[in-house]
Structures are given as C-alpha cells and as structure tokens.
Design a protein around this motif. Structure first.
Motif, mmCIF file in Angstrom:
data_model
loop_
_atom_site.group_PDB
_atom_site.id
_atom_site.type_symbol
_atom_site.label_atom_id
_atom_site.label_comp_id
_atom_site.label_asym_id
_atom_site.label_seq_id
_atom_site.Cartn_x
_atom_site.Cartn_y
_atom_site.Cartn_z
ATOM 1 N N SER A 73 -20.110 136.094 50.767
ATOM 2 C CA SER A 73 -19.412 135.488 49.443
ATOM 3 C C SER A 73 -18.225 134.585 49.711
ATOM 4 C CB SER A 73 -19.301 136.279 48.399
ATOM 5 O OG SER A 73 -20.717 136.859 47.977
ATOM 6 N N PHE A 74 -17.380 135.439 50.581
ATOM 7 C CA PHE A 74 -16.102 134.827 51.090
ATOM 8 C C PHE A 74 -16.118 133.517 51.893
ATOM 9 C CE2 PHE A 74 -12.068 134.838 53.739
ATOM 10 C CZ PHE A 74 -11.371 134.613 52.636
ATOM 11 N N ASN A 75 -17.322 133.779 52.716
ATOM 12 C CA ASN A 75 -17.326 132.797 53.869
ATOM 13 C C ASN A 75 -17.756 131.149 53.135
ATOM 14 O OD1 ASN A 75 -16.847 134.238 56.097
ATOM 15 N ND2 ASN A 75 -18.755 135.063 56.436
ATOM 16 N N VAL A 76 -18.741 131.585 52.060
ATOM 17 C CA VAL A 76 -19.106 130.365 51.307
ATOM 18 C C VAL A 76 -18.059 129.960 50.573
ATOM 19 C CG1 VAL A 76 -20.356 129.484 49.488
ATOM 20 C CG2 VAL A 76 -21.245 131.331 51.066
ATOM 21 N N LEU A 77 -16.971 130.631 50.104
ATOM 22 C CA LEU A 77 -15.844 129.858 49.718
ATOM 23 C C LEU A 77 -14.934 129.035 50.505
ATOM 24 C CD1 LEU A 77 -13.985 129.903 46.987
ATOM 25 C CD2 LEU A 77 -12.966 132.027 47.688
ATOM 26 N N VAL A 78 -14.529 129.877 51.643
ATOM 27 C CA VAL A 78 -13.531 128.962 52.493
ATOM 28 C C VAL A 78 -14.486 128.600 53.821
ATOM 29 C CG1 VAL A 78 -11.918 130.558 51.864
ATOM 30 C CG2 VAL A 78 -13.357 131.279 53.965
#
Length: 282
Positions: A73-78
């Motif tokens: 989820s964090f990788n999709v955000l950044v």
C-alpha cells in the motif's frame, strides 16, 4: 484461492467479489453463484470461516483495506517518488496532501458523487432520510446521520461517506460531506504520523570508519532465463497440496526425467526361437 484453484480464474474473481461485499445479502448471492460454479471451493471457504476473510462478517473495521501488507500500500502511494533520497521522500509524503482529506479518499468520494446524481431523498426526520435507488443503485437505503449508519453498510464499515450520505448532503444544501469522513483519513492526521524529524547524515568526510576495512565484492550473477523466475521458497497456503515431482525413468521422487542422474536400465535380451525350443525341451 489463486493457488488452490488456479485453473479456474472465475473462482478467484467470485471469491474477491464475496470478500468485498458490504452486506450479508450481497455476500450470500455471490456464494450461491460460487456454489453452482464450484461446490468444492464453497465448502473450503465455509471451513475457513467467513469472519476471517469476508468484509460483511468481519467483527471489526477494515477501513476499506483488504490486505495486511502495508508495504504494498505504501509503494502505491509513493510510486512516483520512490527513487528520491529518504529526506526528499519524507518531504514528498508531507506535502503531497493539500486538501482536508487524503487524495485516495478524495478520488473515492468523487466517484460516489457521480454515482449519486440520480438518487432521490425523502426526509423522515432531521437526522434520518430515505434514499430511493435508481441508475447504478437499484435499491433503497436508510441514512442515519446521528448514528453514522446506512443500510448499504459502506458508511459505517469504510468510515467514508457513501453515495446515499452524499445525496443527503446535497439535499441539505451542503457544499461538502467531509464532516462525515473519519479523522483517520484527514490530512492533519496523516501528517502527524510522519511529523518526527529526520536528521541528515552530515558530511561524508567526517564519518567514522573502522580500522580494518573489508572489501565486499558483488556476488557473481549467473545469466538467468527470460521472464520472472519461479519462487520455490514460498510457504504453501493453508490447505494447499504441494505436488511432488516423480521421475518417469527411475520412478524416484524429487526430480524429473530431464535431470535424472540414475543409470539408464539395460533392457533384458530377448531369447531367440531356438533357445526357447531348447528351454521348452528341458
């Protein structure tokens, strides 16, 4: 489900549709269709327990998150700033949100605003409303602004205004419905998570180095085949049956015919007709 029933892609698709259903009625409708398609998969999901994977039966709040892998989820955000240095990446996270809620929630509400354009509102009290379905929403719903509930269950489970709450806010002549979005989705709460300072490492010439330096060479990289390599170190899923390889030449487990190292069996010689006659005469 993908590994256990990988030969049937429709089973995995219906599983996710059932897992993301908000109401028990929608969930049971999908499970009936899945039972007609694959009774074995339906029995397997019954044994696992609905409360462990279905949103409609989960006892807590998922906040619209269907995975526990926070790294993805964090990788999709950044994904647009992952190549930046760590300090610049933190600043990107802090400054990415300029609205009262996060961009993901903004996009979610914008989609629900478009879906609510043809809905009709009938007031019951000043806090309870009936929303008549039409267009993409074919069923009616009851909204309670005091209890923060809606019969579609999207309002109370995701903590984000559903299309019925949005049309009620439009009926009340309000310019926004963000007052019914949980504070967890607010930009202020989001920035608080990353509010701690990140100190720089300083001048590299002043770093302390050990007296005994060890040179570590990069590993030797073999020329690999094209495509994604197979992951053989994966832990099997619950209930997954791991198929063991059997050699078709020596019939031993653990390898196949192409990499079999057992000696090739010598075929027995076929006796001639004269030898067979001598053997029969004796």
């Amino acid at each position: 489900m993908r590994s256990k029933y990988k030969k049937n892609a429709k089973v995995a698709w219906m599983y996710w549709k059932a897992a993301k259903a908000y109401t028990e009625f929608e969930f049971q409708q999908v499970m009936k269709s899945l039972f007609r398609l694959h009774p074995e998969a339906t029995a397997y999901l019954h044994e696992v327990g609905f409360d462990r994977w279905a949103r409609a039966y989960f006892p807590g709040h998922r906040y619209n998150i269907m995975t526990t892998n926070i790294a993805e989820s964090f990788n999709v955000l950044v994904k647009h700033a992952r190549c930046l240095p760590i300090t610049m990446l933190i600043e990107f996270i802090r400054d990415a949100c300029t609205s009262p809620v996060t961009p993901w929630v903004e996009d979610k509400i914008a989609k629900r605003v478009r879906k609510s354009s043809n809905l009709e509102v009938r007031p019951i009290t000043t806090e309870r409303y009936q929303v008549l379905g039409s267009g993409q929403c074919q069923y009616d719903a009851l909204v309670d602004l005091t209890e923060h509930t809606c019969t579609c269950r999207k309002f109370q489970l995701s903590k984000i205004s559903c299309m019925h709450v949005i049309v009620v806010a439009r009926y009340m002549k309000l310019t926004t419905c963000l007052q019914w979005v949980h504070s967890y989705y607010s930009t202020a709460f989001y920035r608080t998570v990353y509010a701690d300072a990140v100190n720089p490492l300083g001048d590299q010439s002043k770093w302390l180095h050990p007296e005994e330096t060890t040179v570590i060479h990069p590993p030797y990289v073999h020329r690999r085949r094209t495509g994604r390599p197979a992951n053989k170190n994966r832990w099997p899923s619950q209930g997954e049956v791991v198929e063991q390889l059997i050699c078709s030449r020596c019939h031993q487990p653990g390898h196949i015919r192409q990499n079999c190292r057992s000696p090739i069996p010598v075929p027995s010689s076929v006796p001639s007709s004269s030898e067979r006659k001598k053997k029969d005469g004796k």
